[in-house]
Motif scaffolding. Structure first.
Motif, PDB file in Angstrom:
ATOM      1  N   PHE A 161     -42.428  58.644  11.414  1.00  0.00           N
ATOM      2  CA  PHE A 161     -42.660  59.384  12.669  1.00  0.00           C
ATOM      3  C   PHE A 161     -41.442  59.274  13.343  1.00  0.00           C
ATOM      4  N   LEU A 168     -57.438  61.327   0.675  1.00  0.00           N
ATOM      5  CA  LEU A 168     -56.975  62.198   1.475  1.00  0.00           C
ATOM      6  C   LEU A 168     -57.580  63.652   1.017  1.00  0.00           C
ATOM      7  N   ILE A 178     -48.438  66.647   6.792  1.00  0.00           N
ATOM      8  CA  ILE A 178     -47.944  65.355   6.275  1.00  0.00           C
ATOM      9  C   ILE A 178     -47.741  64.142   7.345  1.00  0.00           C
ATOM     10  N   GLN A 179     -47.327  64.696   8.697  1.00  0.00           N
ATOM     11  CA  GLN A 179     -47.378  63.697   9.369  1.00  0.00           C
ATOM     12  C   GLN A 179     -48.858  62.874  10.034  1.00  0.00           C
ATOM     13  N   ARG A 211     -58.333  52.697   3.516  1.00  0.00           N
ATOM     14  CA  ARG A 211     -56.974  52.988   3.457  1.00  0.00           C
ATOM     15  C   ARG A 211     -55.940  51.972   3.886  1.00  0.00           C
ATOM     16  N   ALA A 264     -48.898  50.691  12.530  1.00  0.00           N
ATOM     17  CA  ALA A 264     -50.322  50.650  12.033  1.00  0.00           C
ATOM     18  C   ALA A 264     -50.735  48.818  11.971  1.00  0.00           C
ATOM     19  N   ASN A 272     -56.965  57.588  -2.372  1.00  0.00           N
ATOM     20  CA  ASN A 272     -56.908  56.973  -1.012  1.00  0.00           C
ATOM     21  C   ASN A 272     -57.667  57.996   0.106  1.00  0.00           C
ATOM     22  N   PHE A 300     -45.024  58.711   0.327  1.00  0.00           N
ATOM     23  CA  PHE A 300     -44.874  60.283  -0.083  1.00  0.00           C
ATOM     24  C   PHE A 300     -43.661  60.660  -0.459  1.00  0.00           C
ATOM     25  N   GLU A 352     -51.218  62.975   7.703  1.00  0.00           N
ATOM     26  CA  GLU A 352     -51.684  62.292   6.366  1.00  0.00           C
ATOM     27  C   GLU A 352     -50.914  61.050   6.244  1.00  0.00           C
ATOM     28  N   SER A 353     -49.737  60.822   6.708  1.00  0.00           N
ATOM     29  CA  SER A 353     -49.241  59.844   6.420  1.00  0.00           C
ATOM     30  C   SER A 353     -49.648  58.591   7.662  1.00  0.00           C
ATOM     31  N   SER A 354     -50.314  59.085   8.589  1.00  0.00           N
ATOM     32  CA  SER A 354     -50.823  58.112   9.576  1.00  0.00           C
ATOM     33  C   SER A 354     -52.225  57.763   9.094  1.00  0.00           C
ATOM     34  N   TYR A 355     -52.825  58.714   8.484  1.00  0.00           N
ATOM     35  CA  TYR A 355     -54.336  58.417   7.768  1.00  0.00           C
ATOM     36  C   TYR A 355     -53.823  57.601   6.719  1.00  0.00           C
ATOM     37  N   ALA A 356     -53.025  57.619   5.976  1.00  0.00           N
ATOM     38  CA  ALA A 356     -52.855  56.921   4.741  1.00  0.00           C
ATOM     39  C   ALA A 356     -52.472  55.282   5.246  1.00  0.00           C
ATOM     40  N   LEU A 357     -52.096  55.154   6.540  1.00  0.00           N
ATOM     41  CA  LEU A 357     -51.785  53.765   7.094  1.00  0.00           C
ATOM     42  C   LEU A 357     -53.159  53.216   7.754  1.00  0.00           C
TER      43      LEU A 357
END
Lengths: 254, 221
Positions: free
Chosen positions: A95, A56, B118-119, A82, A107, A54, A89, B121-126
């Motif tokens: 958040f 990263l 990772i905060q 993405r 999102a 994806n 993960f 990254e998990s936002s980018y992943a969305l």
């Protein structure tokens, strides 16, 4: 559902960190509705592989395609790509300043510009399906690890991804919470979702996988169906790896 | 006990005016410090070697130098050496902002690096782009950590304004001293009454602020 349709195509990708080759010439095609479980010893490149899928991480060599599009952190429409790939993960990473419902709806509203009412309704349905109706207005810190991970799965699902990536999602959980998360994933499997799962839960892998990929030293060592892999692995390395999960009965000296 | 002096003439009003001066100077300085501190903290989190060395020197100067010395340098020193005459209140605001920016910058830097990768990254992943990630995920978390910490800085600034009478500003403590000077003969206990009142005024201002900080810390922790 079209089992012939290629969702993700990985062509000869390589990736290194500080001269260490983490992924070495990996090729793999994921078809629609297929569930691929990736297993292998720690440090074999499983997580890096998922992160390349994806965008990263950037690949040093080779290509990753989602449908027709190239996946790479430097392509312009990477955020668009993405959106179509869900990732969950190991450490859940909700958040912390948002409630569970807000975590899930952020999102779709901000990225996909969907209407709040419609998103809220879908979020509630999904959260109910994973048993979190009662937790919607709570904050992540008020939830157990297993509950947080289920919420993180819903957060990925609501984007309607074409493929879901799971990166050792139960590795950070207490043993009694592993099951509830795996059950959610089994439910997704029954819905014919396309999934790539990195896991150390061998019994689960065997139950859910259509294909098992054994990764070692950055190479795909085996690519077989689960029945074959878990009973008669083709290679010595796979056999040795599987043996680390079994124990012989202790014969005490008398 | 000396409290009766407060009700003579405009004495109490003068104390309140002094308090007003102290609050004005500290609030303006806090405002400047927050804005500049955010910029400084962001720069420091970039780990550029030049910025790191310069900001390290700046922070050390602020930690080592007593605020009073800084006040004297700006108010008395600059006018002689550079021929510029900075008014007392402006000098106070410069020194307090110089101090506050360093502390805020350090707080902002600490908050920024405490948000795990990772905060992001998990936002980018969305599918969130960088700007949205900062707007909806990172900055709200930083502000929640920052507000209780910066409120603590505000109360310390208010207390430290008692130093600015040394450069001739009539803030609450100086106003109190003047009242005492004028009434020493007629009421021998005036010092106790006036200083006790000054103490109470500081308390009435700082206590609610520190309670607010405690409340926010609890709510957001």
């Amino acid at each position: 559902m079209n089992r012939e349709k290629e969702v993700l195509k990985i062509e000869h990708i390589s990736k290194g960190f500080d001269q260490l080759n983490v992924l070495d010439d990996i090729s793999l095609t994921v078809h629609e509705g297929e569930i691929i479980v990736i297993v292998g010893p720690s440090g074999c490149g499983k997580s890096t592989l998922l992160r390349c899928l994806n965008g990263l991480e950037a690949v040093d060599d080779g290509h990753v395609y989602l449908g027709e599009e190239t996946v790479n952190p430097s392509v312009k429409n990477i955020t668009r790509i993405r959106e179509r790939i869900g990732m969950v993960f190991q450490s859940y990473d909700l958040f912390p300043h948002k409630t569970i419902l807000e975590n899930v709806t952020l999102a779709p509203m901000k990225v996909q510009k969907r209407k709040r009412a419609e998103v809220n309704e879908e979020a509630k349905k999904l959260l109910e399906r994973v048993g979190l109706s009662a937790k919607m207005s709570q904050y992540p810190r008020q939830l157990s690890g297993g509950q947080k991970q289920r919420a993180a799965i819903v957060r990925a699902l609501i984007m309607h991804p074409e493929v879901l990536l799971f990166d050792e999602v139960t590795a950070a959980l207490d043993p009694e919470m592993v099951r509830e998360v795996l059950d959610v994933m089994l439910d997704l499997a029954r819905q014919n979702r396309t999934m790539l799962i990195v896991t150390h839960e061998m019994a689960f892998a065997r139950a859910i996988a259509d294909r098992v990929i054994f990764l070692d030293g950055g190479h795909i060592v085996e690519d077989s169906d689960p029945g074959e892999f878990f009973t008669l692995p083709k290679t010595d390395r796979a056999r040795k790896f599987l043996n680390t999960f079994t124990f012989d009965t202790v014969n005490k000296e008398i | 006990m000396g409290f009766e002096v407060l009700f003579k003439g405009t004495n109490f009003i003068r104390l309140l005016e002094g308090l007003g001066v102290a609050l004005r100077i500290s609030m303006i300085s806090v405002g400047i410090s927050i804005v500049l501190g955010m910029i400084l903290g962001t720069l420091m989190s970039l780990k550029n070697p030049v910025i790191t060395v310069l900001s390290r020197i700046y922070l050390e100067i602020v930690h080592i130098m007593p605020q009073m010395v800084l006040l004297f340098i700006v108010f008395f020193g600059f006018s002689k050496v550079m021929g510029i005459n900075i008014p007392a209140e402006a000098s106070a605001i410069i020194v307090f902002s110089f101090w506050g920016t360093a502390e805020m910058g350090d707080l902002v830097r600490g908050c920024l690096i405490s948000i795990p990768m990772i905060q992001y990254e998990s936002s980018y992943a969305l599918g969130m782009r960088r700007s949205k990630t900062y707007l909806y995920v990172i900055i709200p978390q930083i502000i929640r950590r920052l507000i209780p910490l910066s409120i603590n800085l505000i109360t310390r600034m208010i207390k430290t304004t008692s130093l600015i009478m040394m450069i001739g500003i009539v803030e609450v403590l100086k106003a109190g001293q003047q009242i005492i000077e004028a009434n020493r003969r007629t009421s021998p206990h005036v010092a106790f009454g006036v200083f006790a009142t000054v103490f109470l005024l500081y308390f009435l201002v700082c206590w609610p602020i520190s309670q607010l900080s405690k409340y926010l810390e609890k709510r957001w922790s």
